[in-house]
Design a protein around this motif. Structure first.
Motif, PDB file in Angstrom:
ATOM      1  N   VAL A 113       0.861  -1.184   0.000  1.00  0.00           N
ATOM      2  CA  VAL A 113       0.000   0.000   0.000  1.00  0.00           C
ATOM      3  C   VAL A 113       0.902   1.241   0.000  1.00  0.00           C
ATOM      4  N   TYR A 114       0.482   2.278  -0.726  1.00  0.00           N
ATOM      5  CA  TYR A 114       1.199   3.558  -0.634  1.00  0.00           C
ATOM      6  C   TYR A 114       0.184   4.695  -0.626  1.00  0.00           C
ATOM      7  N   THR A 115       0.449   5.702   0.174  1.00  0.00           N
ATOM      8  CA  THR A 115      -0.518   6.794   0.307  1.00  0.00           C
ATOM      9  C   THR A 115       0.084   8.132  -0.114  1.00  0.00           C
ATOM     10  N   LYS A 116       1.384   8.136  -0.439  1.00  0.00           N
ATOM     11  CA  LYS A 116       1.965   9.376  -0.986  1.00  0.00           C
ATOM     12  C   LYS A 116       2.990   9.000  -2.047  1.00  0.00           C
ATOM     13  N   TYR A 117       3.181   9.910  -3.013  1.00  0.00           N
ATOM     14  CA  TYR A 117       4.187   9.690  -4.048  1.00  0.00           C
ATOM     15  C   TYR A 117       5.574   9.799  -3.427  1.00  0.00           C
ATOM     16  N   ILE A 124       6.390   2.849   0.311  1.00  0.00           N
ATOM     17  CA  ILE A 124       5.416   1.750   0.283  1.00  0.00           C
ATOM     18  C   ILE A 124       5.483   0.954   1.589  1.00  0.00           C
ATOM     19  N   GLN A 125       4.331   0.363   1.937  1.00  0.00           N
ATOM     20  CA  GLN A 125       4.262  -0.427   3.177  1.00  0.00           C
ATOM     21  C   GLN A 125       3.590  -1.757   2.886  1.00  0.00           C
ATOM     22  N   LEU A 126       4.039  -2.788   3.586  1.00  0.00           N
ATOM     23  CA  LEU A 126       3.348  -4.079   3.515  1.00  0.00           C
ATOM     24  C   LEU A 126       2.334  -4.058   4.655  1.00  0.00           C
ATOM     25  N   LYS A 127       1.042  -4.050   4.293  1.00  0.00           N
ATOM     26  CA  LYS A 127       0.004  -3.856   5.327  1.00  0.00           C
ATOM     27  C   LYS A 127      -0.980  -5.010   5.342  1.00  0.00           C
ATOM     28  N   ARG A 137      -2.976   1.136  -4.406  1.00  0.00           N
ATOM     29  CA  ARG A 137      -2.429  -0.204  -4.672  1.00  0.00           C
ATOM     30  C   ARG A 137      -1.595  -0.198  -5.946  1.00  0.00           C
ATOM     31  N   LEU A 138      -0.575  -1.025  -5.950  1.00  0.00           N
ATOM     32  CA  LEU A 138       0.342  -1.112  -7.085  1.00  0.00           C
ATOM     33  C   LEU A 138       0.392  -2.536  -7.631  1.00  0.00           C
ATOM     34  N   GLY A 139       0.879  -2.665  -8.856  1.00  0.00           N
ATOM     35  CA  GLY A 139       1.087  -3.989  -9.448  1.00  0.00           C
ATOM     36  C   GLY A 139       0.072  -4.291 -10.532  1.00  0.00           C
ATOM     37  N   THR A 190       9.224  -5.847  -1.851  1.00  0.00           N
ATOM     38  CA  THR A 190       8.784  -5.155  -3.076  1.00  0.00           C
ATOM     39  C   THR A 190       9.500  -3.808  -3.244  1.00  0.00           C
ATOM     40  N   ALA A 191       9.770  -3.125  -2.126  1.00  0.00           N
ATOM     41  CA  ALA A 191      10.469  -1.830  -2.224  1.00  0.00           C
ATOM     42  C   ALA A 191      11.843  -2.022  -2.876  1.00  0.00           C
ATOM     43  N   GLU A 192      12.532  -3.107  -2.479  1.00  0.00           N
ATOM     44  CA  GLU A 192      13.842  -3.411  -3.073  1.00  0.00           C
ATOM     45  C   GLU A 192      13.710  -3.659  -4.573  1.00  0.00           C
TER      46      GLU A 192
END
Ligand SMILES: NC(=O)c1ccc[n+]([C@@H]2O[C@H](COP(=O)([O-])OP(=O)(O)OC[C@H]3O[C@@H](n4cnc5c(N)ncnc54)[C@H](OP(=O)(O)O)[C@@H]3O)[C@@H](O)[C@H]2O)c1
Length: 323
Positions: free
Chosen positions: A5-9, A15-18, A68-70, A303-305
């Motif tokens: 999940v991400y809430t800001k550019y 990004i966070q794994l939530k 959400r991404l992907g 995923t951030a990596e």
């Protein structure tokens, strides 16, 4: 379930794994248990908003509208809405869900069935997830915008990344004589994918050597659009798929003005997911005519990596997330 999940550019750190609620499919949707996803520059652009236009084109002006991404996905159908006709629980599927709200960087996601196909039987989930978006872009850039014909001289600039590795293989499938442009360390990879000729961009500028091509697909890097035009045969076609922002904007703004009726055509491609092309891609994958090239694999928690690595701009083939 867990989801990215991400809430800001911003950079991949945002990004966070939530833990989020597991989705329920609507009447025309399937619920997919994600086994693998792959990372595209598309995700990078939505994450960082590095191309301002993304904010205006529905991304959200100040912060992302969709958290959400992907886009690329391979997984197993877990449940189907009552209007779903093509899939049953248990089916192994793959596709590009960018037109269905993204969200493949997660344990589960819902998508309309028109974004999906049965997974090629000979491919793992990871291999299948590596294909859709890059595959659509390569196929449609060469066939639709590029009007590729057997025997033509085709040059792929940026032949070693996600889109490039598919482009070389599709161009060979269409019977072209392919020149792949990449850096020294990727020359052998391009040859092994079928390129007839290779040019090392660190040693030679293909727009300056007097050679001309019937079709140039610009996937990465930068050359002025006038240089691309010079490297085309009199009826040649230039198709910009990506590359530096300058390369993208020149194709968008100057391409139409520089194109001549009956002469050289300068334009671009936007890959559009659709089931017909996904079926063709599946067929080519199953026949072994096209193979996905995977550079690195990361677990969902990293995923951030994966995004950071892709953002460096030197992936060799595709970067995959395993879920
Ligand atoms: N139009 C569409 O619908 C669409 C769809 C997908 C992607 N795209 C765009 O297409 C572009 C490529 O996407 P991708 O997924 O292939 O990216 P990618 O996998 O991240 O591309 C990385 C590759 O680019 C090569 N590269 C970097 N600089 C280069 C240069 N100056 N000249 C030639 N090659 C260079 C790198 O090779 P070296 O390490 O050897 O430099 C690396 O192998 C991006 O701009 C993306 O936004 C567009």
């Amino acid at each position: 379930m867990k989801a990215i999940v991400y809430t800001k550019y911003g950079p991949p750190d945002v990004i966070q794994l939530k833990e989020v609620e597991k989705p329920t499919p609507k009447e025309d949707e399937v619920l997919i248990k994600v086994h693998a996803a792959s990372v595209n520059a598309y995700d990078w652009h939505f994450l960082t908003a590095d191309i301002f236009l993304m904010r205006l084109m529905g991304g959200g002006l100040l912060k992302p509208k969709n958290t959400r991404l992907g886009a690329d996905i391979a997984g197993r159908v877990e449940a189907v809405g009552r209007n779903v006709k093509q899939f049953l629980p248990g089916d192994e599927v793959f596709g590009d869900i960018s037109a269905n709200g993204n969200g493949s960087f997660a344990e589960y996601v819902c998508s309309r069935e028109n974004a999906l196909s049965l997974k090629p039987g000979n491919l793992s989930f990871e291999e299948a997830a590596a294909v859709p978006m890059a595959g659509f872009t390569a196929l449609q850039g060469l066939r639709d915008q590029g009007q590729i014909q057997p025997g033509q001289k085709v040059l792929i600039n940026g032949a070693s990344g996600g889109v490039g590795t598919f482009s070389v293989q599709f161009a060979k499938y269409f019977g072209a004589e392919v020149t792949a442009v990449c850096s020294t360390r990727n020359l052998d990879q391009a040859r092994s994918l079928g390129a007839d000729h290779v040019i090392d961009y660190t040693k030679e500028d293909f727009t300056q050597n007097g050679q001309q091509y019937d079709l140039i697909l610009a996937v990465n890097g930068y050359h002025p659009i006038s240089a691309y035009k010079r490297a085309l045969t009199p009826q040649g076609i230039y198709v910009m798929a990506g590359g530096s922002p300058a390369q993208i904007f020149q194709a968008m703004l100057l391409g139409p003005v520089m194109s001549k009726k009956g002469g050289k055509k300068m334009g671009g491609v936007t890959g559009r997911p659709n089931q017909k092309d996904l079926a063709l891609i599946k067929e080519l994958l199953e026949a072994g005519k096209v193979v996905p090239v995977i550079d690195k694999r990361y677990p969902l928690s990293e995923t951030a990596e994966a995004l950071r690595y892709l953002g460096e701009g030197h992936a060799r083939g595709k970067v995959v997330i395993t879920v």
